[in-house]
Design an enzyme around this catalytic site. Structure first.
Site, PDB file in Angstrom:
ATOM      1  N   CYS A  40       0.804  -1.224   0.000  1.00 33.37           N
ATOM      2  CA  CYS A  40       0.000   0.000   0.000  1.00 33.37           C
ATOM      3  C   CYS A  40       0.839   1.277   0.000  1.00 33.37           C
ATOM      4  O   CYS A  40       0.322   2.358  -0.280  1.00 33.37           O
ATOM      5  CB  CYS A  40      -0.952   0.004   1.193  1.00 33.37           C
ATOM      6  SG  CYS A  40      -2.044  -1.440   1.245  1.00 33.37           S
ATOM      7  N   HIS A  77      -3.314   7.122   1.939  1.00 35.27           N
ATOM      8  CA  HIS A  77      -3.722   5.805   1.464  1.00 35.27           C
ATOM      9  C   HIS A  77      -5.122   5.542   1.994  1.00 35.27           C
ATOM     10  O   HIS A  77      -5.399   5.725   3.180  1.00 35.27           O
ATOM     11  CB  HIS A  77      -2.739   4.748   1.969  1.00 35.27           C
ATOM     12  CG  HIS A  77      -3.225   3.349   1.824  1.00 35.27           C
ATOM     13  ND1 HIS A  77      -3.749   2.865   0.640  1.00 35.27           N
ATOM     14  CD2 HIS A  77      -3.291   2.319   2.712  1.00 35.27           C
ATOM     15  CE1 HIS A  77      -4.102   1.595   0.815  1.00 35.27           C
ATOM     16  NE2 HIS A  77      -3.838   1.249   2.055  1.00 35.27           N
ATOM     17  N   ASN A  90     -10.093  -0.276  -0.264  1.00 37.90           N
ATOM     18  CA  ASN A  90      -8.631  -0.211  -0.214  1.00 37.90           C
ATOM     19  C   ASN A  90      -8.088  -0.810  -1.511  1.00 37.90           C
ATOM     20  O   ASN A  90      -8.155  -2.015  -1.727  1.00 37.90           O
ATOM     21  CB  ASN A  90      -8.131  -0.999   1.004  1.00 37.90           C
ATOM     22  CG  ASN A  90      -6.621  -0.959   1.163  1.00 37.90           C
ATOM     23  OD1 ASN A  90      -5.889  -0.613   0.240  1.00 37.90           O
ATOM     24  ND2 ASN A  90      -6.150  -1.338   2.337  1.00 37.90           N
TER      25      ASN A  90
END
Length: 333
Positions: free
Chosen positions: A127, A260, A290
Site C-alpha cells: 500500500c 492511502h 482499499n
C-alpha cells in the site's frame, strides 16, 4: 540550475464492475459468510468497491490509467523515458508489469513505439508502493537519469482475497492511478520520506509462493487489523512530519492530505495528529475500498479532475502497507 520534478498530469481507471456493500453481503451469504452493510461501514467507512473481470490484469488497468494521465499532461507514450509501476498483484512472476504496460503503450500507434527502450520496472511496497515509486522517479529525474516518468499504481487485490474471511474480504478493491512526472526548474516534489521494518511482516501478508509449479503456503491475504491500526497512525504521522521538516514547512502549510485509502478510522486519526480538519482530507475509501498501491493516485486524480485540488496547492501524500512499509511525499501541484 537546480533540477526538480513536477506532476504534470494525473489519470485513473476503475473496472466497470461495482459492488456495493449490499451486493457483496449477498455474495458472501451465498457462501455461508455473514456480515452486513452496517458492520462494514462502521468499521471501515467503505460503501462500495470495484472488481476486475477474470481476464483483466493489473497491466490492463495500468494501461487505461496511463492513457488518461498522458492526455492530461499533453504527452504521448514516446515522450516517456521511465516507467515505474507499483503493484503487489503483478500479471505474472516476470516480466514486470511495467514492461507489459510499456508494450501495450507502444502499440497505440506507430509513433508510440518510441517508448520502447525506456527503463521499466515494478516497485513492490504494497500500500506504500506509489509513495516509493514516486520517490524513486523523483530521485532519477533530479539526478538527470530521466526527464519524463510515468508512475503508476495498479492492483487486482480481488485475486488474493479469502472470501471466507469477512474481516479482510470486505476491505479491498481493484483499480489503477497514474501520474506523469517531469523535470522542471520549479519545485514540485518538495520532500519525500520512506521506511520499512520487516519485523512486522506477519501482521499483513500473503504467505504463499510458487515452487516446482505448485503454490505453497497460503496464497490469500492475512491481516491482523488491530496491530495494523496501532502501527499505521503513528508511522504515518512520523513520515508526514519528516517530509515537512525536510521542506521547512509546517502542518498549517498543507492544503490537502491525500492518504492511502485503507480505513476511515486510520485516516481520521492521522488527520487529527496533523491538526488537519477532515474538510482538508481527500476521501475516496467509501467508493473504492482499499486499492493498495492504486489508492493514492486514484484519490489524487479524482480530486484534481473534480476541481477539489487546484494547481499551486501543497499536498501531503502518505501511505502504509505490508512489509511493514510506510512513507510520505510532500508536493506542490
Amino acid at each position: 540550475m537546480t533540477r526538480f520534478s513536477r506532476i504534470t498530469g494525473t489519470g485513473s481507471f476503475l473496472p466497470p464492475r461495482r459492488l456495493t456493500n449490499a451486493d457483496l453481503v449477498a455474495e458472501l451469504a451465498s457462501q455461508g459468510v455473514e456480515t452486513s452493510d452496517d458492520w462494514i461501514v462502521e468499521r471501515t467507512g467503505i460503501h462500495a468497491r470495484h472488481f476486475a473481470a477474470p481476464d483483466v490484469s493489473s497491466s490492463d488497468l495500468a494501461f487505461e490509467a496511463a492513457k488518461h494521465a498522458l492526455a492530461a499532461a499533453g504527452r504521448s507514450p514516446q515522450d516517456i523515458d521511465l516507467i515505474i509501476v507499483a503493484t503487489s498483484t503483478p500479471d505474472m512472476v516476470f516480466p514486470s508489469t511495467a514492461c507489459l504496460l510499456q508494450h501495450k503503450l507502444a502499440q497505440i500507434d506507430e509513433a508510440a513505439a518510441g517508448i520502447a527502450g525506456a527503463p521499466a520496472f515494478d516497485v513492490q511496497a504494497v500500500c506504500s508502493g506509489f509513495i516509493y515509486a514516486l520517490t524513486v522517479a523523483d530521485a532519477m529525474i533530479r539526478a538527470g537519469s530521466a526527464t519524463r516518468a510515468l508512475v503508476v499504481g495498479a492492483e487486482v487485490f480481488s485475486r488474493i482475497l479469502d472470501f471466507k474471511d469477512r474481516t479482510t474480504c470486505v476491505l479491498f478493491g481493484d483499480g489503477a492511478g497514474a501520474v506523469v512526472l517531469e523535470a522542471s526548474n520549479q519545485p514540485g516534489i518538495l520532500a519525500t520520506d520512506i521506511h520499512a521494518d520487516g519485523k512486522h511482516a506477519g501482521i499483513l501478508c500473503v504467505p504463499g509462493h510458487v515452487r516446482g509449479g505448485e503454490v505453497l503456503g497460503d496464497p490469500v491475504l492475512k491481516m491482523d487489523g488491530q496491530a495494523v491500526f496501532k502501527l499505521a497512525v503513528g508511522l504515518l504521522e512520523g513520515a508526514a512530519r519528516a517530509a515537512l521538516n525536510k521542506a521547512g514547512l509546517q502542518d498549517s502549510d498543507i492544503d490537502w492530505l491525500i492518504p492511502h485509502q485503507a480505513n476511515i478510522r486510520i485516516i481520521q486519526s492521522t488527520a487529527k495528529k496533523l491538526k488537519l480538519p477532515m474538510d482538508k482530507v481527500v476521501l475516496t475509501v467509501h467508493n473504492h475500498g482499499n486499492t493498495s498501491a492504486a489508492s493514492i493516485p486514484l484519490a489524487l486524480d479524482e480530486a484534481v479532475r473534480s476541481g477539489q485540488v487546484k494547481p499551486g496547492q501543497t499536498l501531503m501524500l502518505e501511505g502504509v502497507g505490508g512489509g511493514f512499509t510506510w512513507g510520505a511525499v510532500l508536493l506542490k501541484l
